[in-house]
Motif scaffolding. Structure first.
Motif, PDB file in Angstrom:
ATOM      1  N   ILE A   1       0.830  -1.205   0.000  1.00  0.00           N
ATOM      2  CA  ILE A   1       0.000   0.000   0.000  1.00  0.00           C
ATOM      3  C   ILE A   1       0.860   1.249   0.000  1.00  0.00           C
ATOM      4  O   ILE A   1       0.603   2.202  -0.752  1.00  0.00           O
ATOM      5  CB  ILE A   1      -0.951  -0.018   1.212  1.00  0.00           C
ATOM      6  N   SER A   2       1.900   1.292   0.841  1.00  0.00           N
ATOM      7  CA  SER A   2       2.795   2.449   0.920  1.00  0.00           C
ATOM      8  C   SER A   2       4.196   1.949   1.220  1.00  0.00           C
ATOM      9  O   SER A   2       4.460   0.741   1.227  1.00  0.00           O
ATOM     10  CB  SER A   2       2.314   3.431   1.997  1.00  0.00           C
ATOM     11  N   THR A   3       5.106   2.872   1.484  1.00  0.00           N
ATOM     12  CA  THR A   3       6.495   2.505   1.768  1.00  0.00           C
ATOM     13  C   THR A   3       6.657   1.887   3.152  1.00  0.00           C
ATOM     14  O   THR A   3       7.737   1.379   3.470  1.00  0.00           O
ATOM     15  CB  THR A   3       7.397   3.740   1.666  1.00  0.00           C
ATOM     16  N   THR A   4       5.599   1.941   3.965  1.00  0.00           N
ATOM     17  CA  THR A   4       5.682   1.367   5.308  1.00  0.00           C
ATOM     18  C   THR A   4       4.564   0.380   5.615  1.00  0.00           C
ATOM     19  O   THR A   4       4.536  -0.177   6.721  1.00  0.00           O
ATOM     20  CB  THR A   4       5.644   2.491   6.367  1.00  0.00           C
ATOM     21  N   THR A   5       3.635   0.136   4.705  1.00  0.00           N
ATOM     22  CA  THR A   5       2.458  -0.688   5.008  1.00  0.00           C
ATOM     23  C   THR A   5       2.220  -1.667   3.871  1.00  0.00           C
ATOM     24  O   THR A   5       2.338  -1.316   2.697  1.00  0.00           O
ATOM     25  CB  THR A   5       1.208   0.186   5.214  1.00  0.00           C
TER      26      THR A   5
ATOM     27  N   GLN B   1      -3.762  -5.416   7.620  1.00  0.00           N
ATOM     28  CA  GLN B   1      -2.653  -4.532   7.279  1.00  0.00           C
ATOM     29  C   GLN B   1      -1.585  -4.625   8.355  1.00  0.00           C
ATOM     30  O   GLN B   1      -1.895  -4.745   9.550  1.00  0.00           O
ATOM     31  CB  GLN B   1      -3.131  -3.084   7.145  1.00  0.00           C
ATOM     32  N   TYR B   2      -0.311  -4.542   7.934  1.00  0.00           N
ATOM     33  CA  TYR B   2       0.837  -4.582   8.833  1.00  0.00           C
ATOM     34  C   TYR B   2       1.788  -3.461   8.439  1.00  0.00           C
ATOM     35  O   TYR B   2       2.017  -3.202   7.247  1.00  0.00           O
ATOM     36  CB  TYR B   2       1.557  -5.929   8.760  1.00  0.00           C
TER      37      TYR B   2
ATOM     38  N   VAL C   1       9.037  -0.809   3.758  1.00  0.00           N
ATOM     39  CA  VAL C   1       8.625  -1.945   2.940  1.00  0.00           C
ATOM     40  C   VAL C   1       9.294  -1.811   1.581  1.00  0.00           C
ATOM     41  O   VAL C   1       9.242  -0.747   0.949  1.00  0.00           O
ATOM     42  CB  VAL C   1       7.090  -1.997   2.791  1.00  0.00           C
ATOM     43  N   PHE C   2       9.926  -2.895   1.116  1.00  0.00           N
ATOM     44  CA  PHE C   2      10.599  -2.921  -0.171  1.00  0.00           C
ATOM     45  C   PHE C   2       9.792  -3.805  -1.111  1.00  0.00           C
ATOM     46  O   PHE C   2       9.622  -4.998  -0.854  1.00  0.00           O
ATOM     47  CB  PHE C   2      12.027  -3.462  -0.029  1.00  0.00           C
TER      48      PHE C   2
END
Length: 874
Positions: free
Chosen positions: A45-49, A70-71, A76-77
């Motif tokens: 979803i995003s760079t962290t989720t 969601q985590y 997140v790569f």
């Protein structure tokens, strides 16, 4: 041994207090979907989720609906992120800390086939975290590395510093400075240059140039909870190969854990270090499973240890002081993937390996959970580090010896959804654990820039010598000057004398020697001039030093003024520190008060929960008692209905019997009347006949029907009864409790070849194959009802005996009243059973009564037994 005789445990060294803590950095990397996989269950979803979608057909709640979860992570790569970007965010800060004397731990975690080994090692052109870390280390400390064997490892996880002479002797002893260990392989090992592009190289900033560095690497694996050294060189025996020996964990004097006897190889370049890693990688245990063609069956740990020591005051050699040596290490851990044996199709050894892998990962999760609970709830539970070699080896990192980073690798295919869900939960919990920030190590007190000043002095001396026409040798100026002087002299002519009258050779030799002497005198003069020039230079240097000393004296004066200012500032700081301590004391008191209130609140909440649970339990018990009472009421009502029905039937039967008796009397009277009217025959006196008693089938309550069935007129024949199975040839255990009552009946159940016991035992049951239990209870009519509960004795698989009940026989005694025979009174007047006069002269009546008594007394076990009483006239 007694406790007094034991050696007291050495107390741990006091570490400087550090209240600053950092959470464990958890990163997530999503692997690209495979060619054969179609359904994807992970969405970035995003760079962290990231978000997990349940695959089709997987129900997650009671309503049968799909659930999305969601985590969040530190970063997140996605599938488009390169290895260089991953290294820059995850491993580069750990390498910077390593060069500056701090420890670090980085491990990859995930299910089998999620890309952990690719993330750690990489492939040609796409180097992973390990080769990039090695490249950055040697790019940063390359010019400042010490010669080989200057640093020497001891057997207690420490480092020593040798002199240049000792290091030179050890290099000669080990084989003329062999830098790369030989690797037994048919194909050449891959180079690190093939894995990392030149434009992707990194270099650390702020490297201490006044220190000497040396890098040591070691490579181990943890297989089935045993530690093996992958770099250990063993003599392979083709006839009888020896298995590798496992290593043990020990604790050094600083209470840090290390692998005893592990081989540490000193490397001088990134290529050499990666070749050592590749040599150990070939010994690592991998296997082919249904989920991965080369599945890691062990946890691999690659340890990069950096030794650092300051230069002396001249900036030429390292200080040979063990206390000045700083050792830092970076551990790169590739954990084996968690897997379910049902999906991998493992058998035999693979199942045992998978079980040990899952158990070690479970121990890691348990340690993280307890750490989080201690930090969040204020508890002091013991963390079970010793339950697994992985957690025991890295316990110091969780206690504050360095930074901890974790890369969670996930596979987005739908088949791994359940295991990926567990991995996400563990990663989310790990982010809540905080680790103490490592403290900076003290730096040596020498003035900085010693190495550069020494190098500048050597370059200046070489330049001056070059200006005077001498040779340029940056390595050793004195020896180069001497060699120049020797080689500058003209050669001597031939001095061989073949003729005693030769007058040419000796004058020529004398002339050559005179010429050499003249040149030597000129060289001596030049050397003296150079020496005088050097002296003048040194004098100038001394003058400069004196001027610098004056300048330093002035600066010292200024420093003294500054010291006064600093002292005043220190006094102010002490005052503020005292005030700060007072405030901290107040804060501690408030924190303790808050803790007491929180404990009271927690205890009250627990008490409230306990009372609520007790109330719920009482309510459930009340409902259960109500249900039981309703059941008992309904059972009692049903029982009384049956009892009323039985009594009504009994009354009906009694009335039918009375009607039958009256009918018989009328028949007899009619017969008498008809006989009295027959001519020529005297009439006998009237007699009272005994009414025939109905049979047992007639006395039983008749089934309800639309019309009553007619009563039989003949005496029924009693059918044959089935003989009890207890009378067979089997051996019985006759269990009669001590509370059994003797009824005193005529017929008693007798079981031949039986063992009579009041309490059965395993020894008695082992000798018999049948079992009978005598049970007595009070029936609804107030009589004692006896039951024989029979069963078979069976042998159990564990060697014991079990009883399987198969049949129940009921023994019941019931007292009934039948017409009795009336004897003549003293006056000779006979009376009947109902008060009427009569005599037992009728043969038919006496036979019917006798047959009925015999039929009533021939009752066996399992059938009703009716007793017959006779009433006599007093």
């Amino acid at each position: 041994f007694s406790r007094k005789g034991r050696t007291p445990r050495r107390p741990p060294p006091k570490k400087p207090p550090n209240s600053q803590k950092d959470p464990v950095g958890v990163y997530c990397r999503v692997r690209p979907l495979g060619a054969g996989d179609e359904e994807c269950c992970i969405e970035v979803i995003s760079t962290t989720t990231i978000q997990l979608h349940a695959p089709e057909g997987f129900k997650t709640n009671r309503n049968g609906e799909y659930k999305e979860t969601q985590y969040s992570f530190k970063k997140v790569f996605g599938i488009s992120v390169s290895q260089m970007e991953l290294f820059e965010d995850v491993a580069k800060p750990l390498v910077d800390d390593l060069i500056h004397g701090k420890n670090g731990l980085l491990f990859t975690y995930g299910v089998t086939g999620s890309g952990k080994t690719f993330t750690m090692t990489g492939s040609p052109g796409q180097g992973g975290l390990l080769p990039r870390s090695l490249n950055m280390i040697f790019n940063s400390i390359g010019p400042y590395q010490a010669n080989r064997y200057i640093f020497k490892t001891d057997d207690k996880n420490g480092m020593e510093v040798q002199s240049e002479v000792d290091a030179l002797l050890e290099r000669q002893r080990r084989g003329n400075n062999v830098t790369v260990p030989k690797t037994p392989s048919q194909k050449p090992d891959p180079e690190i240059a093939d894995m990392i592009k030149p434009d992707e190289a990194y270099k650390a900033d702020g490297v201490d140039a006044d220190s000497g560095y040396s890098i040591f690497v070691s490579y181990i694996e943890i297989y089935n909870n045993y530690i093996y050294d992958l770099l250990e060189e063993t003599q392979e025996d083709a006839i009888k190969p020896k298995p590798p020996q496992s290593k043990i964990l020990r604790e050094d004097q600083n209470h840090n854990m290390y692998v005893a006897g592990c081989m540490e190889v000193e490397v001088k370049s990134a290529e050499e270090a990666f070749q050592v890693f590749w040599r150990g990688q070939k010994k690592r245990k991998v296997a082919n499973t249904c989920l991965n063609r080369e599945s890691s069956r062990s946890h691999s740990v690659f340890i990069i240890k950096m030794a650092q020591a300051p230069l002396d005051a001249d900036g030429t050699d390292l200080l040979q002081d063990k206390n000045q040596v700083s050792v830092s290490q970076l551990c790169l851990v590739d954990l084996a993937g968690s897997e379910r044996t049902g999906r991998t199709g493992a058998e035999g050894t693979r199942i045992r390996e998978a079980g040990n892998i899952n158990q070690s990962l479970l121990n890691l999760r348990t340690c993280i959970e307890i750490l989080r609970e201690n930090q969040m709830c204020g508890t002091n539970r013991m963390v079970p580090y010793r339950d697994s070699k992985v957690t025991h080896l890295f316990k110091n990192y969780f206690d504050g010896e360095g930074k901890v980073r974790m890369v969670v690798c996930v596979n987005p295919k739908a088949d791994d959804y359940e295991e990926t869900l567990l991995v996400m939960r563990f990663a989310e919990m790990t982010q809540e654990v905080e680790v103490a920030r490592p403290v900076d190590r003290p730096i040596c007190g020498f003035t900085p820039g010693r190495r550069h000043r020494n190098q500048a002095f050597k370059e200046e001396l070489s330049r001056r010598l070059e200006e005077r026409g001498g040779p340029v040798d940056r390595g050793n100026n004195v020896s180069s000057v001497m060699n120049y002087m020797v080689h500058s002299l003209p050669p001597l002519p031939s001095s061989e004398l073949t003729d005693p009258h030769d007058d040419i050779t000796l004058p020529r030799l004398i002339e050559a020697l005179q010429n050499r002497h003249r040149i030597r005198q000129m060289m001596i003069e030049d050397y003296n001039k150079a020496a005088n020039m050097m002296k003048s230079m040194l004098q100038d240097l001394d003058a400069n030093l004196i001027s610098k000393d004056n300048f330093i004296h002035e600066q010292n004066g200024k420093l003294a003024e500054r010291d006064k200012i600093i002292q005043s500032n220190k006094a102010e700081m002490e005052r503020l520190e005292k005030k700060n301590k007072m405030q901290e004391h107040k804060i501690d008191i408030l924190q303790k008060t808050t803790k007491i209130y929180e404990d009271d609140k927690r205890s009250m909440q627990q008490e409230l929960e306990t009372r609520e649970q007790r109330l719920h339990r009482e309510l459930s018990e009340k409902r259960r008692m109500e249900q039981r009472m309703h059941g008992m009421v309904s059972d009692t009502q049903h029982k009384w209905e049956k009892e009323c029905e039985r009594r009504v039937n009994a009354m009906q039967l009694e009335m039918q019997n009375k009607l039958w008796v009256k009918d018989e009397k009328l028949k007899q009277l009619k017969a008498i009347v008809t006989e009295s009217k027959t001519p020529g025959r005297p009439q006998p006196p009237p007699r009272q006949t005994q009414p025939q008693r109905p049979s047992r089938e007639e006395r039983l309550p008749a089934k309800r029907s639309a019309s009553p069935s007619p009563l039989p007129t003949t005496t029924p024949v009693r059918p044959l009864h089935r003989r009890s199975r207890s009378a067979g040839g089997e051996k019985w255990v006759d269990h009669k409790p001590t509370s059994s009552l003797d009824l005193g009946t005529v017929l008693q159940p007798v079981i031949p070849n039986a063992i009579q016991v009041s309490t059965p035992s395993e020894k008695n049951l082992s000798k018999c194959d049948k079992y009978v239990l005598t049970h007595q209870e009070v029936a609804s009519d107030g009589e004692i009802k006896t039951q024989l509960i029979k069963g078979d004795v069976l042998k159990t698989r564990g060697g014991g005996q079990a009883v399987q009940f198969t049949d129940i026989e009921t023994l019941k005694q019931e007292l009934t009243t039948v017409p009795s025979r009336k004897r003549k009174s003293s006056e000779g007047t006979p009376t009947g059973g109902d008060g009427t006069d009569g005599a037992w002269t009728d043969v038919e009546t006496r036979c019917s009564v006798a047959m009925e008594m015999r039929a009533g007394s021939n009752m066996g076990p399992g059938y009703e037994h009716h007793g017959i009483t006779k009433r006599r006239k007093p």
